[in-house]
Design a protein around this motif. Structure first.
Motif, mmCIF file in Angstrom:
data_model
loop_
_atom_site.group_PDB
_atom_site.id
_atom_site.type_symbol
_atom_site.label_atom_id
_atom_site.label_comp_id
_atom_site.label_asym_id
_atom_site.label_seq_id
_atom_site.Cartn_x
_atom_site.Cartn_y
_atom_site.Cartn_z
ATOM 1 N N VAL A 30 45.267 35.280 43.332
ATOM 2 C CA VAL A 30 45.892 34.906 42.057
ATOM 3 C C VAL A 30 44.862 34.243 41.141
ATOM 4 O O VAL A 30 44.802 34.518 39.939
ATOM 5 C CB VAL A 30 47.104 33.980 42.289
ATOM 6 C CG1 VAL A 30 47.673 33.510 40.955
ATOM 7 C CG2 VAL A 30 48.183 34.695 43.094
ATOM 8 N N LEU A 31 44.037 33.371 41.706
ATOM 9 C CA LEU A 31 42.996 32.707 40.913
ATOM 10 C C LEU A 31 42.023 33.717 40.330
ATOM 11 O O LEU A 31 41.570 33.587 39.180
ATOM 12 C CB LEU A 31 42.239 31.698 41.789
ATOM 13 C CG LEU A 31 43.008 30.446 42.211
ATOM 14 C CD1 LEU A 31 42.205 29.651 43.244
ATOM 15 C CD2 LEU A 31 43.330 29.564 41.012
ATOM 16 N N LEU B 282 38.503 28.500 48.671
ATOM 17 C CA LEU B 282 39.532 28.168 47.697
ATOM 18 C C LEU B 282 38.961 27.303 46.574
ATOM 19 O O LEU B 282 39.239 27.539 45.385
ATOM 20 C CB LEU B 282 40.683 27.438 48.399
ATOM 21 C CG LEU B 282 41.842 26.960 47.520
ATOM 22 C CD1 LEU B 282 42.557 28.141 46.887
ATOM 23 C CD2 LEU B 282 42.824 26.111 48.328
ATOM 24 N N GLN B 283 38.169 26.316 46.923
ATOM 25 C CA GLN B 283 37.553 25.470 45.898
ATOM 26 C C GLN B 283 36.607 26.268 45.011
ATOM 27 O O GLN B 283 36.531 26.034 43.804
ATOM 28 C CB GLN B 283 36.812 24.310 46.567
ATOM 29 C CG GLN B 283 37.727 23.259 47.170
ATOM 30 C CD GLN B 283 36.956 22.085 47.744
ATOM 31 O OE1 GLN B 283 35.817 22.226 48.184
ATOM 32 N NE2 GLN B 283 37.574 20.921 47.746
ATOM 33 N N SER B 284 35.900 27.217 45.603
ATOM 34 C CA SER B 284 34.975 28.038 44.824
ATOM 35 C C SER B 284 35.705 28.824 43.746
ATOM 36 O O SER B 284 35.284 28.842 42.576
ATOM 37 C CB SER B 284 34.223 28.995 45.761
ATOM 38 O OG SER B 284 33.389 29.861 45.033
ATOM 39 N N GLN B 285 36.812 29.469 44.107
ATOM 40 C CA GLN B 285 37.568 30.239 43.123
ATOM 41 C C GLN B 285 38.242 29.325 42.099
ATOM 42 O O GLN B 285 38.375 29.698 40.923
ATOM 43 C CB GLN B 285 38.625 31.103 43.830
ATOM 44 C CG GLN B 285 38.048 32.168 44.742
ATOM 45 C CD GLN B 285 37.183 33.172 44.003
ATOM 46 O OE1 GLN B 285 37.354 33.408 42.813
ATOM 47 N NE2 GLN B 285 36.248 33.785 44.720
ATOM 48 N N THR B 286 38.645 28.136 42.530
ATOM 49 C CA THR B 286 39.239 27.179 41.589
ATOM 50 C C THR B 286 38.211 26.727 40.562
ATOM 51 O O THR B 286 38.503 26.636 39.365
ATOM 52 C CB THR B 286 39.797 25.963 42.354
ATOM 53 O OG1 THR B 286 40.710 26.406 43.366
ATOM 54 C CG2 THR B 286 40.522 25.022 41.413
ATOM 55 N N VAL B 287 37.006 26.443 41.026
ATOM 56 C CA VAL B 287 35.931 26.045 40.109
ATOM 57 C C VAL B 287 35.604 27.182 39.142
ATOM 58 O O VAL B 287 35.385 26.953 37.940
ATOM 59 C CB VAL B 287 34.684 25.619 40.912
ATOM 60 C CG1 VAL B 287 33.474 25.482 39.993
ATOM 61 C CG2 VAL B 287 34.943 24.312 41.639
#
Length: 596
Positions: free
Chosen positions: A277-278, A325-330
């Motif tokens: 989704v991100l 997950l943090q990578s795609q959020t960033v």
């Protein structure tokens, strides 16, 4: 292969199933089958005959598994799949338009195996064939995905179906920018996609509310979305879910929201869906900074960043998944409007004090910013000098931190304190050591031009774009590249775009030794061992060595090895035509004003 075609055409359902299973077992993990393209096309023809025969519905999953093997081959996907065959796969994946869905709702049963295998085939085709992507931009594919996206709250919808829907939507929007506008405007994609992530967090929070004692929850991981989710988007959950948690905090539940003590720990399947989704949201928002937003759009982005706030603090059962997950959020944060970065902050008066006092700054909870800094630190440690994807690893987090620091003074102050604390070690070079400052300064002289510029820009922003302050923390030699590019080599400036409050925090060690610090290296030079070779030279010998050095520099200049420069009145380096021009005095604006 000929035998396979013959059995698929004339065999009994059981024989067909056995032959398909044997073929899949043999070739499922092989990149190429042994058959030539003509035989592959014949098998695909027979497979579609099977997929259109309702009497063979029991072998559909096996037929689609074998079909998936052929969809990996780009040479086959470009010639074997026309509009009609794509429509067949979309019907099997139940990705049909709204009208057609109403017509078939009572006649079709949802078989997860068939739907997922058809989705996998479509995912392969979308990743390998421009023609298939063009077909899917015109048919019911996008509409079907967006219709099913609205069904995500249905607990009966399998997670695999959600995942492959998002994978297909990512592939479509990544390759076709016109589809991004269509998904955004015609289907309100931004709203439904961020609600899909919010739903994952909400369901996970409810699970932990039921299964984890309140004493194990961390106030610092309070959710930003909890204050508005139930009133704006969904009906309240049935008791006894979050209500038990609210009862233990009855005195302040109205102020902090119903899930102020929530904690998240996502399963792998939840992380996988959130990541897809991100990635879709990244495609849809890639040009946000280049256009003017109205108030409604701004509100959507503020809400999206508040959801990303929660994602950055999520724990995962698989540690590697958390970094992904943090990578795609960033990555997605780099697309967000600068104003929306204020949603990364939380007032301590609303959510309580964090467990770690280091995450508290100026009455604000900085846990998300601390998570971003930890992510940066890990990415810097993971960089390999010989790797070709260093920029891909580090660029998004550098851009994210620079944007956050530029837009929010309190974020800049906190990050500066973490990366550029008051100087105490003035005997070591800024690039020597293991702190974040040391690691970032080392990249200021990286051979990768983009990485060097991004690193220097972040440090420059943290210094409020003040040249003397940047030199103080990094040394003139390390900062020269950035200063030259911005025409600041001869300037000592202070940018008025930043808050005017003083942040000078010179330590006693720095003040006492400021005259001994070499501004080029950024530290106190160690005394050299041995005698100074110039001490025993006559003036004639010194002049001879100077002329010899000038001749060597001239040879290197003529050979194209070096390009000597001098600083012009704008503070930018200007190439010289001859090495002797370096003897001419530099012209500054001050000199010009004096002569006038």
């Amino acid at each position: 292969m000929e035998q396979l075609c013959q059995i698929l055409k004339t065999g009994t359902p059981q024989q067909i199933a056995n032959e398909l299973a044997d073929y899949y077992t043999q070739y499922a993990n092989k990149p190429e089958t042994i058959a030539n393209i003509e035989l592959k096309l014949k098998v695909i023809d027979v497979l579609f005959d099977i997929l259109r025969d309702q009497n063979l519905i029991n072998v559909y999953p096996l037929a689609l598994q074998v079909m998936r093997i052929f969809t990996r081959d780009s040479s086959v996907s470009k010639v074997a799949f026309d509009d009609g065959r794509i429509e067949t796969l979309l019907h099997l994946a139940m990705l049909v338009g709204e009208e057609e869905a109403l017509m078939t709702e009572t006649s079709q049963t949802f078989d997860q195996r068939i739907v997922v295998e058809a989705q996998k085939c479509m995912s392969n085709l979308l990743s390998t064939s421009d023609m298939v992507r063009s077909i899917c931009s015109r048919n019911s594919c996008i509409e079907g995905i967006m219709l099913r996206l609205r069904m995500h709250p249905d607990p009966k919808l399998p997670s695999d179906v959600k995942y492959f829907d998002m994978l297909m939507l990512f592939l479509l929007t990544a390759m076709n920018h016109e589809l991004r506008d269509k998904v955004q405007s015609d289907y309100h994609g931004l709203i439904y996609l961020m609600e899909a992530i919010d739903l994952i967090l909400k369901n996970n929070a409810e699970y932990w509310a039921e299964n984890v004692n309140n004493r194990s929850k961390r106030r610092s991981k309070g959710s930003r979305r909890g204050r508005k989710t139930q009133t704006e988007h969904e009906a309240p959950p049935p008791p006894p879910q979050p209500s038990t948690m609210m009862d233990t905090n009855a005195n302040n539940s109205e102020d902090r929201g119903d899930d102020a003590l929530v904690t998240y720990c996502l399963d792998d399947w939840e992380v996988n869906i959130a990541i897809q989704v991100l990635k879709v949201l990244f495609n849809l928002t890639i040009s946000v900074e280049n256009r003017q937003l109205d108030e409604i759009e701004e509100a959507h982005f503020f809400r999206l960043v508040s959801i990303l706030h929660d994602l950055l603090l999520c724990d995962t059962k698989n540690g590697n998944k958390r970094e992904e997950l943090q990578s795609q959020t960033v990555n997605l944060l780099t697309n967000m409007p600068s104003k929306s970065y204020e949603e990364l902050l939380s007032k301590i008066s609303e959510l309580g004090r964090p467990e770690n006092p280091e995450y508290e700054y100026d009455e604000m909870n900085m846990e998300v910013i601390a998570a971003l800094l930890k992510f940066l630190d890990k990415r810097l440690d993971d960089i390999n000098a010989n790797s070709s994807n260093n920029l891909e690893k580090v660029a998004p987090i550098l851009i994210c931190l620079a944007k956050a620091s530029s837009s929010q003074p309190i974020i800049r102050k906190y990050i500066r304190y973490q990366i550029l604390p008051p100087l105490k070690d003035i005997r070591s070079r800024p690039e020597d050591g293991t702190t974040l400052r040391n690691k970032l300064v080392r990249f200021m002289t990286s051979p990768d031009m983009h990485l060097k510029q991004l690193t220097a820009h972040l440090l420059f922003v943290l210094c409020k774009e003040n040249t003397s302050r940047l030199i103080k923390y990094t040394g003139y030699g390390n900062a020269a590249g950035l200063l030259a590019g911005r025409g600041l080599l001869s300037c000592i400036n202070s940018n008025s775009n930043y808050s005017s409050d003083s942040e000078e925090s010179d330590t006693e060690e720095y003040v006492q030794n400021i005259d001994r610090i070499n501004p080029v290296t950024g530290c106190i030079d160690q005394p050299r061992s041995g005698p100074n070779p110039l001490d025993h030279m006559s003036e004639e010998q010194k002049e001879y060595e100077a002329n010899k050095l000038a001749c060597i520099m001239d040879q290197l200049h003529r050979g194209g090895v070096i390009q000597p420069c001098k600083i012009d009145k704008d503070g930018r380096p200007v190439p010289v035509e001859h090495i002797l021009e370096l003897q001419k005095p530099c012209h500054s604006k001050q000199n010009e004003s004096d002569s006038e």
